[in-house]
Enzyme design. Structure first.
Site, PDB file in Angstrom:
ATOM      1  N   ASN A 277      21.569  13.206  68.641  1.00  0.00           N
ATOM      2  CA  ASN A 277      20.807  12.852  67.473  1.00  0.00           C
ATOM      3  C   ASN A 277      20.199  11.504  67.625  1.00  0.00           C
ATOM      4  O   ASN A 277      21.021  10.744  67.900  1.00  0.00           O
ATOM      5  CB  ASN A 277      21.678  13.203  66.153  1.00  0.00           C
ATOM      6  N   GLU A 310      24.451  11.183  76.696  1.00  0.00           N
ATOM      7  CA  GLU A 310      23.841  11.081  75.320  1.00  0.00           C
ATOM      8  C   GLU A 310      22.768   9.983  75.201  1.00  0.00           C
ATOM      9  O   GLU A 310      21.730   9.909  74.450  1.00  0.00           O
ATOM     10  CB  GLU A 310      24.769  11.250  74.319  1.00  0.00           C
ATOM     11  N   HIS A 313      19.630  10.264  76.920  1.00  0.00           N
ATOM     12  CA  HIS A 313      18.705  11.272  75.969  1.00  0.00           C
ATOM     13  C   HIS A 313      17.652  10.596  75.226  1.00  0.00           C
ATOM     14  O   HIS A 313      16.766  11.014  74.839  1.00  0.00           O
ATOM     15  CB  HIS A 313      19.436  12.482  75.162  1.00  0.00           C
TER      16      HIS A 313
END
Ligand code: ZN
Length: 904
Positions: A277, A310, A313
């Site tokens: 996120n 992550e 990303h």
């Protein structure tokens, strides 16, 4: 192809070819949450506009498990209708923007699926990838709709002191007015547009470790790692990994952190590893929390790579995202490739890099190759799916990473970096396709093999299945030439019967009988090309000839595993021993050892199917292993890999008909043989590697601990055969005295896998010592469910573990530690001749189906390869699968997996 029965009609198959741009764009989203476990209220105010490139049509927003209270268009009550899960609005303004306000409620406490908004340990978390945002509000929940988000969280201040969402905190304080006593709020603004799957919020009692860093450009950033109070002493390694990730992405790819604040939050209830996120990564605690007392070296390494993954990303996934979910590997394959490179670049030397490569290839072979050969086989860019959650697979991730790696091999490391730069120059801020990525890498390297072969290369995206590369060699002593003949093929996969040839980059070299690397000179070229040559295979069959070869060489083919293929070459044992001893490529040295062991295993399995694998390992192999173990300069991590026999799963993949008990017995016999034959060497290895001083999780000392742990396991195994209790006693002592979890767990594992009686008191002690450490208790469960089966004792033990007061099937980590450790990672115990393992499996799939369909569907894949099983396993497996298929209330997730398993 799929016949799906379902309560509300057949499930829909989504096809890549049906992609259509959205009929509307959502430019801004303003969300207000009144957080309450039983009834959370969500006010969603959006500005939308028509996509004028698409024919005028109603707006269809999707929602799941929501109670809809109000819909306003430009502040006025609007008429709408419901079509299944869709909220359909007609007669919307055709020009300019309009406001749409939707008010819904949901019940996070009842949400056991862990997607959308849920409660874990009294805190709120969200998980929106792939399609969880629709469980929070009605939306165009697809990755090509990118909006600017403003989010206000309102909640009880005492219960939820920390309120987090994506971006920057712009306002916070106490709420006033009646009904708001004791409540506070926080408002977050994300400066970057994003698709809904990257939305996140967190609210609860959390503490954080903070670190301020300055980027190369002189910008200040705040890094935070949020955990539950009490876990602060386990956050240092995650923070160090995050800092290293920030530095690496800037150094290797020129990609800086684009946020003032970057947060990681850990939760113990999470379906996957972690989620990227924007600015608010949410992690499974397993990939954040570590200290030397509770986490193993493998945990430390996993944390480093998942934190990196992550973080990476943020550019490959978030700044440039996927147009649709068929393009999932655009972000996942690329980001796995990046995290693999990150971990390798953090390695101190070439040997540690090779170790990392071997580990990655091992995952590919033991998990992805079987997937590619089974009923769930799909291309890296699939053509259709029923449930996208079923396509977060090793094919999308690991094979996807191999495809990116082949591109780097074909354009070179610098060329690949140039390609990445062009990719961002072209597509930053966009939702794109795998084609766009490959095109950018090729266009940045117009003279490369990749550019020349691009359409053919892209078959790696469209064709499923693992290609087979067959090779043979011919030496002409008179002409002093050596010719390698290659041919490629690829078996049919579901929906793809015939395959076109792939582009296969094959790094290779020739090794002399003394072990020396021979200079390579291709026929037709004036000069030698060094010791390694990259041969790019494109045809069904091709040959290459080397000249001036003055002795019959041993070919070292597919060095560093430059392509995800199965290589067939009819090596003699002597040739393999030469490669093992001397090839300049450490990957192929390891590979030669694996081939030798595999050959012995397969021979033993084929002969005397009723005996206990008596043929076993030959003396030459054992001597070679002794030399590796005693080698003065090879490092310990590499030795441990070479001395590890191919896994039961990998052996099974080489056979057409699989008797899992037979494989288990043969491999165990081989393990015992190595234990006995090398007993003095294991003793030496243990003593030479057991003291590593103060704990440091670096690759070098981790390798020493791994080898010491392996030595202990072997010594306990040898002791079992001669009823000696010295080493089990020493092992128990080491278990008690261990200064770190790696040594402690290895000692415990040594007692368990040798079936020694001391395992029982050790397990009891382990539990009482770590009863407050969830992640260690997961290990306690996993060690027992994964124990070596001797006469069928594991299944009853597993059933008992599930009745233990610490067991909770709703917690995915706990469910995995027991059920998956048994069904997916313990073939010798799971495949029982009485079929009881399969019955257990079907019960658990059905139990999980109604709690958490994603986790259930993963478990459902444990029998993917049932058609290869010998009787009586095969029939029992079929029966267990059919039992699940008969259930009427199956989730789409499980239904898709089970239907594929039964399809012909
Ligand atoms: Zn990822």
């Amino acid at each position: 192809m799929l016949q799906l029965r379902e309560a509300d009609g057949p499930a829909t198959v989504i096809h890549r070819a049906d992609y259509a741009a959205p009929a509307y764009w959502i430019d801004t989203v303003n969300l207000t949450f009144d957080l309450d476990p039983a009834k959370t209220r969500v006010l969603n105010k959006m500005t939308l506009r028509r996509n004028v490139e698409v024919a005028l049509q109603p707006l269809k927003l999707i929602g799941e498990e929501l109670n809809l209270a109000r819909v306003l268009v430009n502040g006025q009550g609007a008429s709408f209708k419901m079509e299944g899960k869709q909220l359909v609005l007609d007669n919307l303004p055709v020009e300019g923007s309009f406001e749409l306000e939707i008010f819904t409620t949901c019940a996070p406490i009842k949400n056991t699926s862990l997607t959308g908004l849920y409660v874990s340990n009294d805190s709120f978390f969200t998980q929106c990838e792939a399609e969880g945002f629709r469980r929070i509000t009605y939306f165009l929940d697809r990755p090509d709709v990118m909006a600017s988000y403003t989010v206000t969280l309102r909640a009880d201040q005492q219960k939820y002191p920390v309120l987090l969402s994506n971006g920057n905190l712009v306002d916070a304080g106490l709420l006033t007015g009646t009904g708001n006593e004791g409540r506070h709020f926080a408002t977050w603004v994300d400066p970057h547009k994003k698709p809904s799957y990257l939305f996140a919020l967190v609210a609860g009692q959390l503490v954080c470790r903070e670190q301020r860093i300055t980027s190369r450009a002189g910008k200040e950033h705040l890094l935070q790692v949020y955990v539950r109070p009490g876990d602060m002493d386990k956050t240092e390694h995650a923070m160090n990994s995050l800092m290293a990730s920030v530095v690496w992405d800037e150094a290797r790819f020129g990609l800086p952190l684009d946020l003032e604040r970057f947060m990681i939050v850990a939760t113990s209830d999470f379906n996957m590893g972690a989620m990227e996120n924007k600015g608010l990564n949410i992690f499974n605690t397993k990939y954040v929390l570590a200290n030397q007392a509770t986490a193993t070296d493998a945990d430390y390494a996993n944390i480093e790579s998942v934190v990196g993954h992550e973080y990476f990303h943020n550019w490959t996934g978030n700044r440039i995202t996927c147009r649709d979910w068929f393009q999932l590997s655009l972000k996942e394959g690329l980001t796995v490739f990046r995290d693999q490179e990150f971990s390798m670049d953090l390695c101190a030397d070439a040997s540690a890099r090779a170790v990392k490569r071997i580990e990655d290839v091992r995952v590919l072979r033991t998990a992805q190759f079987p997937e590619d050969a089974g009923p769930m086989a799909h291309p890296v860019r699939p053509d259709s799916y029923i449930e996208i959650n079923n396509f977060y697979t090793v094919t999308i991730y690991e094979k996807g990473a191999e495809v990116v790696r082949m591109m780097q091999t074909l354009v070179g490391r610098a060329g690949f970096a140039k390609g990445m730069t062009l990719y961002f120059a072209r597509h930053d801020g966009q939702a794109v396709t795998c084609d766009d990525f490959a095109q950018a890498i090729a266009d940045a390297n117009p003279d490369s093999e990749l550019a020349r072969l691009l359409p053919q290369f892209k078959r790696w995206y469209s064709q499923a299945g693992t290609p087979r590369l067959a090779a043979d060699g011919h030496y002409d002593a008179t002409a002093q030439t050596y010719t390698l003949n290659f041919s490629q093929s690829c078996a049919a996969t579901p929906g793809q019967s015939a395959k076109e040839p792939f582009v296969i980059p094959v790094s290779l070299g020739l090794v002399g009988i003394s072990g020396a690397a021979l200079p390579l000179q291709l026929q037709g070229s004036a000069d030698p090309v060094g010791n390694s040559h990259l041969f790019v295979m494109t045809q069904p069959s091709e040959s290459i000839t080397f000249i001036n070869v003055d002795e019959e060489p041993v070919p070292s083919i597919l060095r560093s595993f430059t392509a995800p293929v199965l290589l067939d070459f009819d090596y003699s044992d002597a040739q393999l021993l030469t490669l093992l001893a001397a090839d300049l490529d450490p990957f192929n040295r390891w590979e030669a050892g694996q081939r030798l062991a595999l050959r012995s295993a397969i021979n033993s399995i084929a002969t005397a199917a009723d005996a206990t694998g008596a043929t076993g390992l030959n003396d030459a192999y054992i001597e070679a292993m002794r030399r590796v173990l005693r080698h003065p300069t090879l490092d310990a991590a590499f030795k441990e890999l070479v001395l590890t026999l191919p896994s039961e799963t990998y052996i099974a993949e080489q056979l057409d008909v699989v008797d899992p008990q037979r494989i288990h017995a043969v491999r165990e016999a081989m393990r015992a043989q190595l234990a006995t034959a090398l007993a003095p060497d294991w003793q030496w290895a243990f003593e030479a590697h057991s003291d590593n001083g103060a704990y440091r999780p670096d690759a070098l000392s981790a390798g020493r601990r791994a080898l010491a742990g392996m030595a202990l396991a072997q010594l306990c195994l040898a002791a079992r055969d001669d009823a000696d209790s010295v080493w089990p006693g020493k092992t128990y002592q080491r278990f008690k005295d261990a200064g770190n979890m790696t040594d402690c767990a290895n000692a415990l594992q040594a007692l368990i896998s040798s079936g020694h009686a001391l395992a029982t008191p050790a397990l009891a002690r382990f539990h009482s010592q770590f009863k407050k450490e969830e992640l260690v208790i997961d290990k306690w469960f996993a060690l027992q469910a994964g124990a070596c089966d001797r006469g069928g004792q594991v299944l009853p033990a597993v059933r008992q573990l599930m009745a233990h007061s610490d067991f909770n099937i709703r917690n995915p980590n706990r469910a995995r530690s027991v059920i998956f450790s048994y069904c997916n990672a313990n073939p010798g115990a799971f495949h029982r001749t009485d079929g009881a393992g399969y019955l257990f499996w079907s019960e658990q799939v059905m139990a999980l189906n109604s709690i958490n369909p994603q986790v259930a569907a993963r478990l459902a894949r444990a029998l993917d390869r049932w058609k290869k099983l010998a009787e009586p396993y095969r029939s029992a497996a079929r029966e267990a699968i059919a039992r699940i298929a008969d259930k009427t209330d199956l989730s789409n997730d499980v239904r898709e997996v089970i239907s594929r398993a039964l399809a012909d």
